[in-house]
Design an enzyme around this catalytic site. Structure first.
Site, PDB file in Angstrom:
ATOM      1  N   SER A  96     -62.558  20.894  27.523  1.00  0.00           N
ATOM      2  CA  SER A  96     -63.481  21.676  26.700  1.00  0.00           C
ATOM      3  C   SER A  96     -63.561  23.112  27.187  1.00  0.00           C
ATOM      4  O   SER A  96     -63.434  23.378  28.375  1.00  0.00           O
ATOM      5  CB  SER A  96     -64.869  21.047  26.765  1.00  0.00           C
ATOM      6  OG  SER A  96     -65.772  21.851  26.052  1.00  0.00           O
TER       7      SER A  96
ATOM      8  N   LYS B  36     -65.536  13.345  25.624  1.00  0.00           N
ATOM      9  CA  LYS B  36     -65.282  14.669  25.019  1.00  0.00           C
ATOM     10  C   LYS B  36     -65.729  14.674  23.554  1.00  0.00           C
ATOM     11  O   LYS B  36     -66.300  15.663  23.068  1.00  0.00           O
ATOM     12  CB  LYS B  36     -63.793  15.005  25.127  1.00  0.00           C
ATOM     13  CG  LYS B  36     -63.337  16.221  24.329  1.00  0.00           C
ATOM     14  CD  LYS B  36     -64.011  17.493  24.828  1.00  0.00           C
ATOM     15  CE  LYS B  36     -63.410  18.784  24.297  1.00  0.00           C
ATOM     16  NZ  LYS B  36     -63.099  18.898  22.907  1.00  0.00           N
TER      17      LYS B  36
ATOM     18  N   HIS C 187     -69.434  14.944  23.507  1.00  0.00           N
ATOM     19  CA  HIS C 187     -69.740  16.339  23.858  1.00  0.00           C
ATOM     20  C   HIS C 187     -69.700  17.208  22.601  1.00  0.00           C
ATOM     21  O   HIS C 187     -70.601  18.010  22.345  1.00  0.00           O
ATOM     22  CB  HIS C 187     -68.732  16.839  24.898  1.00  0.00           C
ATOM     23  CG  HIS C 187     -68.665  18.338  25.020  1.00  0.00           C
ATOM     24  ND1 HIS C 187     -67.977  19.120  24.103  1.00  0.00           N
ATOM     25  CD2 HIS C 187     -69.207  19.191  25.908  1.00  0.00           C
ATOM     26  CE1 HIS C 187     -68.109  20.384  24.437  1.00  0.00           C
ATOM     27  NE2 HIS C 187     -68.848  20.463  25.527  1.00  0.00           N
ATOM     28  N   ASN C 188     -68.657  17.039  21.806  1.00  0.00           N
ATOM     29  CA  ASN C 188     -68.541  17.854  20.593  1.00  0.00           C
ATOM     30  C   ASN C 188     -69.648  17.523  19.591  1.00  0.00           C
ATOM     31  O   ASN C 188     -70.171  18.422  18.926  1.00  0.00           O
ATOM     32  CB  ASN C 188     -67.174  17.651  19.940  1.00  0.00           C
ATOM     33  CG  ASN C 188     -66.080  18.379  20.689  1.00  0.00           C
ATOM     34  OD1 ASN C 188     -66.195  18.614  21.886  1.00  0.00           O
ATOM     35  ND2 ASN C 188     -65.010  18.726  19.998  1.00  0.00           N
TER      36      ASN C 188
ATOM     37  N   GLU D 297     -72.625  19.230  20.655  1.00  0.00           N
ATOM     38  CA  GLU D 297     -72.423  20.659  20.345  1.00  0.00           C
ATOM     39  C   GLU D 297     -72.780  20.946  18.874  1.00  0.00           C
ATOM     40  O   GLU D 297     -73.435  21.946  18.570  1.00  0.00           O
ATOM     41  CB  GLU D 297     -70.962  20.997  20.637  1.00  0.00           C
ATOM     42  CG  GLU D 297     -70.555  22.425  20.391  1.00  0.00           C
ATOM     43  CD  GLU D 297     -69.067  22.606  20.686  1.00  0.00           C
ATOM     44  OE1 GLU D 297     -68.587  22.168  21.752  1.00  0.00           O
ATOM     45  OE2 GLU D 297     -68.368  23.180  19.827  1.00  0.00           O
TER      46      GLU D 297
END
Ligand code: ATR
Length: 473
Positions: free
Chosen positions: A131, A185, A188-189, A192
């Protein structure tokens, strides 16, 4: 063929791959072999960066020969078929014990499948979420590797050497086996997406509630960035709002078409959450908000639908802005709590031993959601590793307790004023849903039993029950 031996190789030298290769080469002790499908990118990278001492290869055989054993290569090509083709080519020239890392944005079930297939050959396959975009790849990303413990022995020091550093610690940890890294990941996105949508709603509420200009609101965000909301996203929001368009002189945000794009990781997070049965409603609303924005024909069709008949003025602008700040913080806590809940559920489903506190720590640097706030999450998991619900940890429960009245006022204002605040309001509904003593789920169970004899459980006795409804025939 080069006579130099590299300890790490990169395949795929578009922007992300080239920057990662440069980052690797800049660290003491690394010699980096580079390979690209078409030789032009390889030649350009090597000639533009003589200081990097790259070892160029023009075939997979040459690439394999230039790497010290166990050979370690990071693939940075397009997700999907290109990744599969590159893995197949590397498997042909690598040997048991070697390590193939996919640093692309793979969908975690693909990583699980690839890991299983590559493992058959004795070669290690590691799916690693990386990232931080181009800048992060060059100067220090947050890295989320999965894969075997064996591969981590070789890979760990290399990845630690290039990761971002937050409070003295490298932003990389061995997340868990096979697809764990790409799973984390992905979430995480998703977080976000929620974080960005919440900030956008806060901006919209302040702008429409107070009539302040984007430049004035930029100052508010800059101020917020000095407090508990301090984060990269709040910081860049101030920058974006401050920017004027070179062509028209207007605030740039007013010139940008209001249709948000997406590359699909938010949708993956939500799809996965649906199948795991995890309510990531804030992330889902953020993802849907992007979809809604991107249907101009429907927005046009809806334009004349009626809004509130009376205006909802903001009497005290200073108090309102502070309410929005508190609502943003509370909703942000919910978004992270939901994201960590999805990781917890994914780990249980796929048998990954994921240290949630370690995940929050590796997001403190290098990635888009980096924030002070992540330290609070790390502390919560350090205190109670088996925490069932992040937002119920003492620090967050306290923050929600302090902010919830403001949060309610903001959602009421948004509703009365006809300003869409889907992430703010769904987060609040999640908060109230979880804390409710009784939920109308009891009625839903009654309905299910009525029409489908799905049975229900009782509050006062164990077992499954079915009622002979008067509607039964
Ligand atoms: P970016 O978005 O930064 O341009 P990308 O599209 O994710 O990057 O990936 C492009 C990289 O994937 C390039 O290195 C490309 O190789 P070429 O330079 O030869 O186009 C690589 N790539 C795409 N398809 C590939 C395939 N089937 N096999 C190997 N590499 C491939």
């Amino acid at each position: 063929m080069s006579d130099r031996t590299a300890n790490i190789g990169v395949v795929g030298l578009a922007v992300m791959g080239a920057n990662l290769a440069r980052n690797l080469a800049s660290r003491e002790g690394n010699t980096v072999a580079v390979l690209n499908r078409s030789r032009g990118r390889t030649d350009a990278l090597v000639s533009e960066h003589p200081e990097a001492g790259f070892v160029p290869a023009y075939s997979y055989e040459e690439f394999a020969a230039s790497l010290a054993k166990p050979r370690t290569a990071i693939i940075m090509v397009q997700a999907g078929a290109a990744t599969d083709a590159t893995i197949d080519a590397l498997v042909e020239v690598f040997e048991p014990g070697d390590i193939i890392v996919d640093g692309g944005n793979a969908y975690f079930p693909d990583t699980i499948r690839r890991e299983r297939a590559v493992r058959e050959t004795g070669i290690n396959f590691v799916g690693a979420g990386i990232s931080g975009g181009e800048e992060g790849a060059l100067n220090g990303p947050s890295i989320m590797p999965g894969g075997s413990d064996e591969s981590w022995v070789t890979l760990g020091p290399i990845l630690k050497s290039i990761a971002a550093v937050a409070e003295g610690e490298p932003c990389v940890t061995h997340v868990g086996h096979d697809g764990a890294g790409h799973f984390v990941k992905m979430v995480h996105n998703g977080i976000e997406y929620a974080d960005m949508q919440l900030i956008a709603e806060a901006y919209d509420l302040i702008r429409r509630g107070t009539g302040k200009s984007p430049a004035e609101i930029a100052e508010i965000f800059a101020e917020w960035n000095r407090g508990e909301l301090e984060s990269y996203l709040i910081e860049i929001t101030a920058e974006v709002l401050r920017q004027n368009d070179a062509a028209t002189g207007e605030p740039l945000v007013d010139v940008i078409l209001d249709q948000a794009g997406a590359k699909g990781t938010g949708a993956w997070t939500v799809q996965t959450a649906l199948s795991l049965g995890v309510p990531v409603s804030g992330i889902a609303e953020a993802t849907f908000a992007r979809s809604l924005s991107s249907h101009p024909e429907q927005r046009e069709a809806a334009r004349d639908l009626p809004g509130p008949s009376t205006a909802t003025p903001v009497d005290d602008e200073i108090a309102f802005v502070e309410d929005v700040r508190q609502a943003l913080y509370a909703s942000k806590i919910v978004a992270y709590s939901q994201g960590f809940d999805e990781i917890r559920a994914g780990a249980a489903e796929y048998g990954w031993n994921i240290d949630l506190g370690a995940i929050s720590k590796i997001w403190r640097g290098g990635c888009i959601i980096r924030a002070q706030f992540l330290n609070r999450i790390a502390e919560a998991y350090a205190e109670q590793p088996e925490l069932p619900l992040l937002m119920a940890a003492p620090y967050f429960a306290d923050a929600l307790g302090r902010g919830q009245e403001a949060w309610r006022r903001v959602v009421v204002h948004a509703t009365n004023a006809g300003i869409p605040a889907p992430a703010f309001s769904s987060s609040l509904a999640y908060y109230d849903g979880l804390r409710a003593e009784r939920l109308p789920a009891a009625l839903v169970q009654g309905q299910r039993d009525f029409f489908g004899a799905h049975t229900y459980r009782r509050v006062d006795r164990a077992g499954s029950f079915h009622t002979l409804w008067s509607g039964d025939r």
